[in-house]
Scaffold this motif. Sequence first.
Motif, PDB file in Angstrom:
ATOM      1  N   ILE A 149     -41.552  27.836  12.282  1.00 27.10           N
ATOM      2  CA  ILE A 149     -42.264  26.639  13.206  1.00 27.10           C
ATOM      3  C   ILE A 149     -41.379  26.438  14.520  1.00 27.10           C
ATOM      4  N   SER A 150     -41.792  26.347  15.500  1.00 22.43           N
ATOM      5  CA  SER A 150     -41.132  26.413  16.852  1.00 22.43           C
ATOM      6  C   SER A 150     -40.467  24.994  17.005  1.00 22.43           C
ATOM      7  N   ARG A 166     -50.906  28.579  15.385  1.00 19.45           N
ATOM      8  CA  ARG A 166     -50.546  27.285  15.374  1.00 19.45           C
ATOM      9  C   ARG A 166     -50.765  26.533  16.921  1.00 19.45           C
ATOM     10  N   ARG A 201     -43.197  22.970  24.544  1.00 19.11           N
ATOM     11  CA  ARG A 201     -43.704  23.989  23.453  1.00 19.11           C
ATOM     12  C   ARG A 201     -43.311  25.292  24.222  1.00 19.11           C
ATOM     13  N   ARG A 214     -52.052  20.529  13.830  1.00 22.28           N
ATOM     14  CA  ARG A 214     -51.184  19.421  13.884  1.00 22.28           C
ATOM     15  C   ARG A 214     -51.008  18.727  12.424  1.00 22.28           C
ATOM     16  N   SER A 234     -45.586  22.498  17.493  1.00 20.40           N
ATOM     17  CA  SER A 234     -46.871  23.121  16.809  1.00 20.40           C
ATOM     18  C   SER A 234     -46.788  23.207  15.278  1.00 20.40           C
ATOM     19  N   THR A 235     -47.788  22.694  14.766  1.00 23.52           N
ATOM     20  CA  THR A 235     -48.178  23.040  13.270  1.00 23.52           C
ATOM     21  C   THR A 235     -49.458  23.235  13.527  1.00 23.52           C
TER      22      THR A 235
END
Lengths: 304, 304, 304, 304, 304, 304
Positions: F3-4, D45, F42, D8, D4-5
Motif C-alpha cells: 500500500i502506497s 487500488r 498520491r 477505500r 489508496s486501498t
Amino acid sequence: MGISTFFRAPIADNIFDVDIGLIGIPFDGAVSNRPGTRHGPRAIREQSSMLRAINSATKNQPFKNLYIADLGDIFIESTFDLVSAHNEIEKYFDSILIKNIIPIAIGGDHSISLPILRAMRKTIDKPLALIHIDAHCDTGYGDTYSYAKFTHGSPFYHATEEGLINPHKTIQIGIRGTLNDINQWNYSYDSGMRVVTIDEFYELGWKEISNICSDLIDKDYPTYLSFDIDSIDPSEAPGTGTPEAGGITVKEAIWFLRSLNRHNFIGADLVEVAPQWDPSYLTAFNAASILFEILCLVSKGKKI
Amino acid sequence: MGISTFFRAPIADNIFDVDIGLIGIPFDGAVSNRPGTRHGPRAIREQSSMLRAINSATKNQPFKNLYIADLGDIFIESTFDLVSAHNEIEKYFDSILIKNIIPIAIGGDHSISLPILRAMRKTIDKPLALIHIDAHCDTGYGDTYSYAKFTHGSPFYHATEEGLINPHKTIQIGIRGTLNDINQWNYSYDSGMRVVTIDEFYELGWKEISNICSDLIDKDYPTYLSFDIDSIDPSEAPGTGTPEAGGITVKEAIWFLRSLNRHNFIGADLVEVAPQWDPSYLTAFNAASILFEILCLVSKGKKI
Amino acid sequence: MGISTFFRAPIADNIFDVDIGLIGIPFDGAVSNRPGTRHGPRAIREQSSMLRAINSATKNQPFKNLYIADLGDIFIESTFDLVSAHNEIEKYFDSILIKNIIPIAIGGDHSISLPILRAMRKTIDKPLALIHIDAHCDTGYGDTYSYAKFTHGSPFYHATEEGLINPHKTIQIGIRGTLNDINQWNYSYDSGMRVVTIDEFYELGWKEISNICSDLIDKDYPTYLSFDIDSIDPSEAPGTGTPEAGGITVKEAIWFLRSLNRHNFIGADLVEVAPQWDPSYLTAFNAASILFEILCLVSKGKKI
Amino acid sequence: MGISTFFRAPIADNIFDVDIGLIGIPFDGAVSNRPGTRHGPRAIREQSSMLRAINSATKNQPFKNLYIADLGDIFIESTFDLVSAHNEIEKYFDSILIKNIIPIAIGGDHSISLPILRAMRKTIDKPLALIHIDAHCDTGYGDTYSYAKFTHGSPFYHATEEGLINPHKTIQIGIRGTLNDINQWNYSYDSGMRVVTIDEFYELGWKEISNICSDLIDKDYPTYLSFDIDSIDPSEAPGTGTPEAGGITVKEAIWFLRSLNRHNFIGADLVEVAPQWDPSYLTAFNAASILFEILCLVSKGKKI
Amino acid sequence: MGISTFFRAPIADNIFDVDIGLIGIPFDGAVSNRPGTRHGPRAIREQSSMLRAINSATKNQPFKNLYIADLGDIFIESTFDLVSAHNEIEKYFDSILIKNIIPIAIGGDHSISLPILRAMRKTIDKPLALIHIDAHCDTGYGDTYSYAKFTHGSPFYHATEEGLINPHKTIQIGIRGTLNDINQWNYSYDSGMRVVTIDEFYELGWKEISNICSDLIDKDYPTYLSFDIDSIDPSEAPGTGTPEAGGITVKEAIWFLRSLNRHNFIGADLVEVAPQWDPSYLTAFNAASILFEILCLVSKGKKI
Amino acid sequence: MGISTFFRAPIADNIFDVDIGLIGIPFDGAVSNRPGTRHGPRAIREQSSMLRAINSATKNQPFKNLYIADLGDIFIESTFDLVSAHNEIEKYFDSILIKNIIPIAIGGDHSISLPILRAMRKTIDKPLALIHIDAHCDTGYGDTYSYAKFTHGSPFYHATEEGLINPHKTIQIGIRGTLNDINQWNYSYDSGMRVVTIDEFYELGWKEISNICSDLIDKDYPTYLSFDIDSIDPSEAPGTGTPEAGGITVKEAIWFLRSLNRHNFIGADLVEVAPQWDPSYLTAFNAASILFEILCLVSKGKKI
C-alpha cells in the motif's frame, strides 16, 4: 525507417568479419524494483536509427574503417533462472570473443555485466580495469539481497571476488541516492575501488575525473566500460528501473566519454534502459547518443 | 525481443525462395491531415512479435508450409515527390512479382496501393478484383484535392481509370464519416463499385457482406485486398491520420476476413497506421493481429 | 490547422446574424472527483477541426443554410464561487438568447446545464422537455453533498424544483454504475422522470428507446438535449471525471441521436470531457463526432 | 484521495474479524513476455477508489453486512525464485484461510493462482470447481516452456495434476489468439475441462454460457473464480502482458459475472493487469469495476 | 481557456493597424525524418496562453505599446509540392510586409525560413544579417539530399546563394550532432559564416557569444532571427523531428536572447516543434516561453 | 509495492507517539489555471516508495531515531468553499500540533500554506521565519484576483497581514516568469521580504543564497519551509499548474536544501505537484526526492 538495427548497421551475416559487435541482451530477471529493461535493446535500436555516420565533434567515423554489425539479441532460454541465464550469456560471449569481435552489449539489467566479464576475463591474463558510470556502486553482497545471489545490485562485488576485475584499477562515477543500509557500498571502498560520488563529480569537474582515470589505469591496460543509464539525471533519463535524483547531464556524460580516448577499451556495455517509463523516448534517444560515443571510443585506433 | 521483424519472420536472405513477402512502405507523403504513417511498418513489426505460429481459430499455420519473409522497408529516395515516389514503389514491386513472391504491403498512407496495383496488373491479363475495407472510398478526383493528383484520397479512382481494377468486381466496406463535398465518393457509385456503408454493414451483418463478396467475385478471380486501419472504430484504432467515429470492431474485422477464405488473393496491403497517435500501442497491436489474419488468408491453399 | 475553432467555424464577428452558437464553458468548479473539464472546450475544438461539412449518413449539411459560429469561451470571473459563476453563465445565455441564437454549450462540468436552463426557461412559457444521456441521473440533493448546493451531481434536481424542466417530459438514458446511497437517484423516479438504465437500454435497444422519447415528448415541444460524455463506455471515452464501466458505444450514441430528428431542440450541451485523462485524444475526438451529430440535429429544419 | 486501498476499504487492523480480504500479490516473476504486473495491485487500488458502496444494477452493498478489508500486498522475499515465491504465497494464504477469511487476490501474473489453490485445497475435502475467464487456457506443460516448470502459462495444468481442481467441474471461457504449438491447450480438452472459445462465446451468448456453468457445477459446490484481464478485448484492456485481439467486452463480462450468482465462490483472483501499458488507466479502471462485481458475487449470501 | 491564440493576442481584424504579426506556418513537407511540425503552431498557441503580459526579468511589456496580433495560420494549398508551397508562403509575407507588419513566424519545418527571407529581402536594399540558433547549420546542398532541392536541411544555403542573407553577418549557434557527410556543413565555413559549435558555446559562454554577435553585426543592421527548437537539449525539447543530444538549456537560451537587445530585428521565426513527440507538452511550453522572449526582443524600441 | 504511503512509512496507529507527520492535503480549490494538484499526495506517495532509509550524501537516517508516520490525507468536506476548506485544514493542524508532531504537508495547491501557518502561529509567541522556494512570490492581493480572497497566489500576503510570518525574516527564492501586473509582487518588496529572483540565484550561486538565509534568520528562530515544485525548471518538473521556464535544477535544490541544516524548522510543505501533466512521473519522483531532503532537514537534531 527500415528494419530497426543499432545505427542501421547491417545484421551480421558472416560473423567472422565483424570488428565490433553490438549485442542486445533483453534480460531483466535480476531487478528488484521496476522491470522492463528486457525491452531496452529494441527501444535503443529504434532511436539509434536517427543517428548518422560521423561524430561532428570528434570527426570520428566508426563505420568507415571497421565492420560494425548488429548481432541481434541473445536468445535466453532460462529466463526464470538467474544462474542459468548468466551461463547462457557467458557462453554467447565466449563464442563472440573467440572470433576477435569487440563486444558492446546493450541491456537489459546490470546483472549482465557479470557473465560478460567472466567471458572477457578468459581472453586476457589479468583482471580487467573498469570504468563504471552509475548512480549505484552495484557491489552489494548479492546473497543477502532478496535471497538471490546475483542481482542487478551486485555484479561488481562478484566480478571482484571472482578476480575478473582489478578493484585498484576500478573507478565508479556518479554514485548517489538513498540506501537501504549505511554499509551498502562499503565493499567498493574496502576493496580499493575509487568511488566518485556525484558531489565529488561536480566539485572536481569531469575533466579532473578524467585525469583520475588516466592516473589509475595505464593507457594500454585492457579496460571495460560499463555505463548504467541511471547515472544520468532522471530529467534526462526517466526510463530506468531505479532512478536517483540529481545525476550527471547527458552533455557532461558525452564530454567525459570523449575524454576517455586514451584508454584501451576491449568491451563495453550500456544498461538499464526501461522503455515503459519513457513516454517521450527521451531515455532511449539519449542512450543511443551515449552508445554512439561509446562506439566511437571503442573503435578509436582499432584495426587500420 | 530480438530484432523486430514482422512476426519474427526471417529477413529474406535469398529472395528467390520466398513465397510471401511482407514489405514495409514507410511513405506518408500523400496525407492531407495528420502525418506519421511512415512509422507504421516499424510499429507493426514491434507489436507483431507478440503473435505466434498458429491461428487458434482456423488452425492455419502460415509459417509451416510457406517461406514467409520480412523483406524490410522499401527505401524511397524521392520522398518529396509523389509521382517519383510512386514510381519507385512500382519498380520495387515489379522486382518482387517477377520472382513469384506474393506481396503483403504494410503502409504508409493509402496512396501506396496505386503503384502496387500498377505492378500487379502487369502480371495478369485483366483488371483485378478488389476487396477494400476502409472508412473512405478513396476514389476522390485527386487533381482537385490540394492541387495534387495522387493523394491518399484517390488511389482507387486512378486504379479504375488506369484499368488496374475492375469496378464491377470491387467492393468497399465500412464507408462513413463526414465529407468535404456531397459528391465526394460518387465515382465509386458511378463506376459500378459496390459500396457498403457502415450502416449497411450493421444492418446486413458481416456474414451477409461476405456472401455479397462471393457473389461479386468468382473464387478463382485474381483479387487484391486493401485494408485501411481507419475502417476500425477509433476506440480500437486511434492511431491513424483520418479517424472516423463509429467503425467496425476488430472482432468483426477478424471474423469477416476469415470468411473471405474462398477468394483467390494475389496480394494485399494494410495501411494508415500512425504510431504517434497511439500511446498504448493498441492500433499497432490490432493492426498486427489483422495482418496475421490477412497472412493466413493469403497463404491459404498456396503451395503444398 | 489554423486557429482552433469548433469545426473550423468562423468566430462570430457580428453576433446578430448567428443562427447557432457553439459556446465553450471552461468551468469545472463543481466536480467532486477528478477535475479538468475546464480544458474540455479547447480539446474538442482541436479534434473537431478534423470533421467536415457533410454528414455522409444523413446528408445533413449544417453549415450550408445556417450561420453557425464559434462564440468562444465564456469568461467566468468568479471561478471560486459556484453560485456567482452560475449567475455569470446565466447572464451570458440571456444575452445570446435575446438575439435568437440557438445555443450549443460545450462544457465544462455538468453543473452548467442549470444556469443554461434558467436562461432558456425565460424565453418560453412552460418547463422544457429534456432528453438527457448520461451514466448518472444528476438529480442528487445538492445541499447534502460536500456541503455545496449546486454541484455537477444535482443540476436536474434543481432544474425540476425551479420549474425549468418538466419531469414528466424528461428521459434519462444510460444510467449505471456504483452509488454512494441506495436512494441517490430516487428523485428521478419520484418526480416522474423516465429513467432508462444501461440494462434497459440494451434490453430494448436504441430504436425502442427512441420511440419512448417520441411517446413522451411531442414533436413540437421545446426540448433540451444534454449529453454527458460519461454515458459512453470508458473504453471509448476514458477522458472524463467520473467514468462508469459498461456504457453506450459511440456508434449506438450516433445512431440514437440521428433517430431523435423528430424533436424540436431549442438548445443542447455536451459536457464532462476532461482532456488530461485522454492521452490518445479519443474522448475529445468522439465528443467532437457526437457534437457534430447534435449540431445536425439542432440545425435540422431550422431557417430555410 | 486518501491513502489508496481497494475501494477505500479499511486496512485490516484486527485480522480475525475480516470476512473478505482483498490481497495484492505484486509478483510477475513467471511471465515470458512483457513484465509489469507486479504494479497491478497498486494501479487497481488507485482506480478502485472511484467506485462506491452500492451496485446500482444488483443493489448489492458488499460493505454493508460484511467486514471487507484491504490486507495489503504480500511481501515476497524470493522474487527471483519461482518455487520459493509460490511457497511464500501459499503460506500466506494458509494463514488467511485459517481465520475463515474469504480471499480475493489481485495479481500479479497468473502463476499465483497455483499457490492460492494449493492453500484452498487444504481447507476442503475435494478438488475445487473452477470458473476461469481468460484468453488462454493456461494449461501448458510448464516444464518445457522456457525451462521453467511453473510459469504464468501453466497454473491449471499443475492445479489439475495436483488434485487441486476438478477438471470436470472446470470451465475456461474466452479462449482465443495465436499459439506456439497446435497442441498447446490440449491438456484442457484431454483432462475434461469445458473450453469455451471466443467464437463459441459469441455464438451461444453469455446467458447460455452461464447456463453451462450451472449445469457443470452444483450451486453448493465450492468454486473458485479466476479472472485474467486479458480475456477482455485489448481495446478495453490494453494494459496486460499477453494481449489477444478480439476479446470479451467489459459490459459482457459484467453481465456474465452477475449471472454467476447461483454459485458458491470460496475464493477468487483477478490477474495480469500491467499498468505500464495502460497510459489512460483504462485497464486498471475496468479491472477495478470487474473486481467490484467479483466482490459482490463473493459476498452474496455470506454471513448475515 | 478561450480560443487558443498566441499569448491570447487578438486575431487581427483590421490588418493595417498591426505592428507585429504572429503567423503560424503549419507546413512540414520538407522533413526527411519524423514529420509533425505542421501541428507546431497550434501546440504553441495552446501553451502560450499560460504566459502573461509582462516579462518579470526585463519588465518589457510587448502588448502595451504595440498592436500585436495573431494573424492565424497561412493556408497552404500546394502541400505536396515544395516549390509551390514556398511560393505561397513568400506571397503571404509580401502581403504582410507591404503593410509594415513585423513578422514572427511559427513553424512548421525549417524550410519556411527561405520564402520568408525572400519576401523580406525585397523590402530592404541589402542582404540581411542572420542570427541563427540551431543544432544544424542547415546549409546542405539541397539538390543532393533525397533528390529534393529545398528541404529543411538547406534553407540557408539557398538564402546565401540567392543573396538574401550576408554570410559575413551570419552566425550559427549550437551546432552539434552526428552527420551524414563530413563536409555536410562546409558551406557555412566556406561562405564566411561564423559557426559556434555547442562545445565553443560552452567554452566561451553565452555572454561572449553575444559579444561576438555585436562585433559581427552593427546594431542598426537589419537582422533576422531564426530559432530552431532543436538547438535546445532534447531533455528540455523532446518534441522535434531531428533531436541531437547535448544542447543548450532553455535558461541559457533565454539569457542569450535577452542579451541580443542591441540588434535591429526586422523579423524572426521559431521552427521545428513537433507536438506528437511531446507527451508532457514541455517542448511547446518551452517554445512558447522562448517565443515570448523573441517577441520582447523584436518589440523593443519599436514604435513609440 | 505494498500500500502506497510516503516512503513506505507506517500509517499512524497511535498518533501520540509520532514525531514527524507526513500529511497529504488533496485540495486544489484555489487554482486559477490548470487544476489537478488534489492528486499530488498520491502521486508522491507512489514515487516515494522507491526511496530508502539513508541519505547517501549526508548519512542522515530520518527513520532511525524518530517515529515518522504517514498520517494520511486530510478529508476536506467543504471542497467548494475556500474559506471553510481552509478552516478545516487549520483545525486539523491544531489537532496535530497539540500532540507535538512536527508537520510536513504535501499539497495540494499553495493556498494550503495559509491555514497551516495559522495553526503553527498559535503554538509560538512570535511570527515565524519563512524560507520560501517558488517561481512566484504568492503575495498577491487575493481579494482582487478572480473575486476570491484566498487563492494559491496570495497565501503569503495574508500570512504577513495576519502576523503569522515575519516579512523581515522571510526569503523568497527562484522568482521569475511572466506577470499580469508589473506591481504584482510589490507587496513582497514593500513588506521587507528578501526576494531572490532566478537571475540573482544564478549570479550569486546557491551557497551564497544559503549564507543570506543564515544572515537573515537566527539558527534557533522557529522557521517554516515552503517548497513549491514550480520553482524547479519545467524540464525537471513539468507536472505543475503554473510552470515558468528557466528554473532551478533538482540538483541545485537538493544541494541548497542540505545547506539549510543550520536552521530550526518547525514545519514544512511541498506543494503544486499535478500528476496529470506528468506522463513520465518525473515531477512526482523529483518531488519525492526533494521531500526526502526536507524530511532529513526537519528531522536533523530532533529528539535523541
